[in-house]
Design a protein around this motif. Structure first.
Motif, mmCIF file in Angstrom:
data_model
loop_
_atom_site.group_PDB
_atom_site.id
_atom_site.type_symbol
_atom_site.label_atom_id
_atom_site.label_comp_id
_atom_site.label_asym_id
_atom_site.label_seq_id
_atom_site.Cartn_x
_atom_site.Cartn_y
_atom_site.Cartn_z
ATOM 1 N N GLU A 368 0.911 -1.044 -0.085
ATOM 2 C CA GLU A 368 -0.060 0.027 -0.033
ATOM 3 C C GLU A 368 0.822 1.220 -0.051
ATOM 4 O OE1 GLU A 368 -3.224 1.862 3.099
ATOM 5 O OE2 GLU A 368 -2.109 -0.233 3.686
ATOM 6 N N ILE A 369 2.183 1.332 0.923
ATOM 7 C CA ILE A 369 2.765 2.265 0.916
ATOM 8 C C ILE A 369 3.740 2.517 -0.496
ATOM 9 C CG2 ILE A 369 4.727 3.482 2.197
ATOM 10 C CD1 ILE A 369 3.737 1.838 4.452
ATOM 11 N N GLU A 370 4.184 1.247 -1.071
ATOM 12 C CA GLU A 370 4.836 1.565 -2.196
ATOM 13 C C GLU A 370 4.222 2.069 -3.217
ATOM 14 O OE1 GLU A 370 5.978 -2.732 -2.205
ATOM 15 O OE2 GLU A 370 7.472 -2.423 -0.994
ATOM 16 N N ASN A 371 2.925 1.514 -3.422
ATOM 17 C CA ASN A 371 1.905 2.105 -4.411
ATOM 18 C C ASN A 371 1.771 3.471 -4.374
ATOM 19 O OD1 ASN A 371 1.500 -0.123 -5.197
ATOM 20 N ND2 ASN A 371 -0.508 -0.724 -4.289
ATOM 21 N N THR A 385 10.012 -1.832 3.774
ATOM 22 C CA THR A 385 10.360 -2.823 4.628
ATOM 23 C C THR A 385 9.944 -2.404 6.181
ATOM 24 O OG1 THR A 385 12.509 -2.447 4.959
ATOM 25 C CG2 THR A 385 12.126 -4.172 3.150
ATOM 26 N N GLY A 386 9.840 -3.514 7.048
ATOM 27 C CA GLY A 386 9.950 -2.920 8.496
ATOM 28 C C GLY A 386 11.102 -3.226 9.018
ATOM 29 N N TRP A 399 12.966 2.141 0.736
ATOM 30 C CA TRP A 399 14.116 2.138 0.127
ATOM 31 C C TRP A 399 13.733 2.647 -1.357
ATOM 32 C CZ3 TRP A 399 18.474 0.075 2.439
ATOM 33 C CH2 TRP A 399 18.048 -0.765 3.702
ATOM 34 N N VAL A 400 14.520 3.946 -1.541
ATOM 35 C CA VAL A 400 13.795 4.638 -2.948
ATOM 36 C C VAL A 400 15.018 4.750 -3.975
ATOM 37 C CG1 VAL A 400 13.224 6.847 -3.725
ATOM 38 C CG2 VAL A 400 12.189 5.827 -1.382
ATOM 39 N N ARG A 430 15.871 5.710 2.430
ATOM 40 C CA ARG A 430 17.155 5.414 2.122
ATOM 41 C C ARG A 430 17.097 5.354 0.814
ATOM 42 N NH1 ARG A 430 17.526 1.067 6.308
ATOM 43 N NH2 ARG A 430 18.134 2.190 8.101
ATOM 44 N N PHE A 431 18.221 5.910 0.117
ATOM 45 C CA PHE A 431 18.526 5.950 -1.452
ATOM 46 C C PHE A 431 19.395 4.987 -1.845
ATOM 47 C CE2 PHE A 431 16.848 10.369 0.074
ATOM 48 C CZ PHE A 431 15.642 10.389 -0.528
#
Ligand code: MLC
Ligand code: AMP
Length: 449
Positions: A368-371, A385-386, A399-400, A430-431
């Motif tokens: 849901e958050i990735e979307n 991730t958690g 992670w972007v 985190r990039f």
């Protein structure tokens, strides 16, 4: 469903309260307006008004859809579109008018629709019938020796089963009182010093209590006065259990629950309060630990918890596919992995899906958050991730792979808070230049740590 009208205090929020007589009068008046509705959404602010609206719905046999008052626009749109309420109430003024009279609705009548996250898409509406609530509250009353003499204090939100389903409807069924506070160790301690007998909380709250009571002897004494402290919604770390026991003399009672099952396993009031264990199935509930084929595993082996009993939900609203997939031979598949001790005590050791995160006691789906992060113009690719967190249990990490110049991390957190909910925002961003993937292109989340 509820205790009879009387002059006993039922609910207190700050300096405002209602007796059982006032609650029945106010809720009966509102129930008359809800007559013949199917579902009513309520902005679940932490107020008397929210409780009156929920009680009114239950009296009238109307399903209440509690909404997180901080819901972002995307999540709100989904919940309203999915549940299609006949009416939305927000801090509806309490009116003592002409209460309606209603026959007790049948046990299978939907009472609450609670939205809960899955691993991928938007949250699903868990439809809870009256019998799930009544049977579970009665079972917990027995397990905890919880009676009308108890005064419960908590600072939980009123849009989940923990704070609302048992934290408000529990005392109102049993005839006791509930005092709701904005959570802080001091606010809870103050109530325990002044007549409250028991507390409900998530492990993040107990972690903060552990920190506070170790440094404040008077506060430790206040917590020492409680009849019962109950923790649930996520695993209580053994260290926090021990710190609180050391400072206050209180062994915390853990119980395990889910939106779909309410509280299915618990340590008994007079049982062994063993750190890391959630106890035994509550009365009337069957629990088994099975392997992937659905066969019970040997004692001591790890398997998935399956649950059966009157505590179960009816369905996921508008999602027969998801409802069907959640059951095996009449047993609800929790997705939680556990082992049983020789005496039957359940120990939860993990979760089947790595894409479910429990942060602050809230269940959050990584997908849901990735979307929504992918909708941000500065995000080319993302994985969520958690990570272990002393305070929250798990913290959400994004992670972007940026599209062009990397954005400010706070811009991405705000984006999620605004579209979904503040508790779903990444705490760390985190990039990366690229995400680790297998030959099929699937992100290898285990390598992200
Ligand atoms: C921060 N805030 C933002 C923000 N950043 N708002 C908008 N945009 C941003 N970018 C706001 C938050 O909304 C909040 O406001 C404040 O800042 C602090 O937020 P926080 O740091 O996220 O949380 P905190 O206040 O520290 O809360 C910790 C907590 C909370 C433990 C009190 O996580 C909590 O209430 N958890 C309970 C979850 C629960 O009930 N789960 C049960 C599920 S049922 P403000 O105004 O609020 O301070 C279940 C079944 C079972 O699991 O077994 O029970
Ligand atoms: P929710 O879907 O928000 O109702 O969250 C339910 C999930 O919370 C369960 O499936 C468990 O993973 C977790 N949970 C609840 N209580 C406990 C507990 N006492 N110990 C460990 N996990 C818990």
């Amino acid at each position: 469903m509820f205790a009879e009208p009387s002059d006993r205090e039922a609910l207190r929020f700050g300096d405002r309260s209602l007796t059982y007589a006032e609650l029945h009068h106010a809720a009966g008046t509102l129930a008359e307006r809800l007559r013949d509705h199917t579902r009513v959404a309520v902005w679940a602010t932490s107020t008397l008004e929210t409780c009156v609206a929920v009680v009114a719905g239950v009296l009238a046999g109307v399903a209440i859809v509690p909404l997180n008052p901080k819901l972002g626009e995307r999540e709100l749109e989904h919940i309203l579109g999915d549940s299609r309420p006949d009416l939305v109430l927000r801090d509806e003024p309490i009116v003592f008018g002409e209460p309606g009279t209603f026959a007790e609705p049948g046990p299978e009548t939907p009472a609450l629709v609670i939205y809960t996250s899955g691993t991928t898409g938007p949250p699903k509406g868990v439809v809870l019938p009256r019998r799930a609530l009544t049977s579970n509250i009665d079972a917990l009353s027995k397990a905890w020796q919880w009676t009308a003499d108890d005064v419960l204090v908590h600072g939980l939100p009123l849009f989940h089963v923990h704070g609302l389903g048992i934290g408000i409807l529990g005392p109102l069924r049993l005839g006791g009182s509930v005092r709701h506070v904005k959570f802080s160790p001091e606010a809870i301690g103050h109530e325990l010093q002044n007549g409250a007998t028991m507390m409900f909380g998530v492990p993040t709250m107990y972690h903060r209590i552990a920190e506070a009571v170790e440094n404040d002897h008077a506060l430790a004494e206040q917590f020492g006065k409680a009849r019962l402290l109950v923790s649930g919604s996520a695993a209580l770390p053994a260290s926090d259990h021990a710190r609180i026991a050391g400072a206050t003399g209180q062994g915390i009672v853990e119980r395990y629950g889910m939106s779909e099952t309410l509280m299915n396993v618990s340590v008994r009031f007079d049982g062994d309060r063993r750190p890391g264990a959630v106890g035994l199935p509550v009365d009337g509930v069957d629990v088994r630990v099975v392997d992937e084929q659905g066969h019970e595993v040997e004692q001591g082996a790890i398997g998935e918890i399956e649950v059966r009993g009157p505590n179960l939900f009816l369905e996921y609203l508008n999602r027969p596919d998801a409802t069907g997939a959640a059951f095996r031979d009449g047993w609800f598949r929790t997705g939680d992995m556990a082992v049983r001790d020789p005496d039957g005590y359940v120990r939860i050791v993990g979760r089947r899906a790595t894409d479910l995160i429990k942060s602050g006691g809230y269940k959050i789906g990584a997908g849901e958050i990735e979307n929504v992060l992918l909708e941000h113009p500065s995000v080319a690719e993302v994985a969520v991730t958690g990570e272990p967190d002393d305070d929250l249990g798990e913290r959400i990490v994004a992670w972007v792979v940026p599209a062009g110049e990397a954005p400010e991390p706070s811009a991405l957190s705000d984006h999620v808070a605004k579209l979904l909910s503040p508790h779903k925002r990444p705490r760390v961003v985190r990039f990366l230049k690229a995400l680790p993937r297998n030959e099929m292109g699937k992100v290898l989340k285990k390598e992200l740590s």
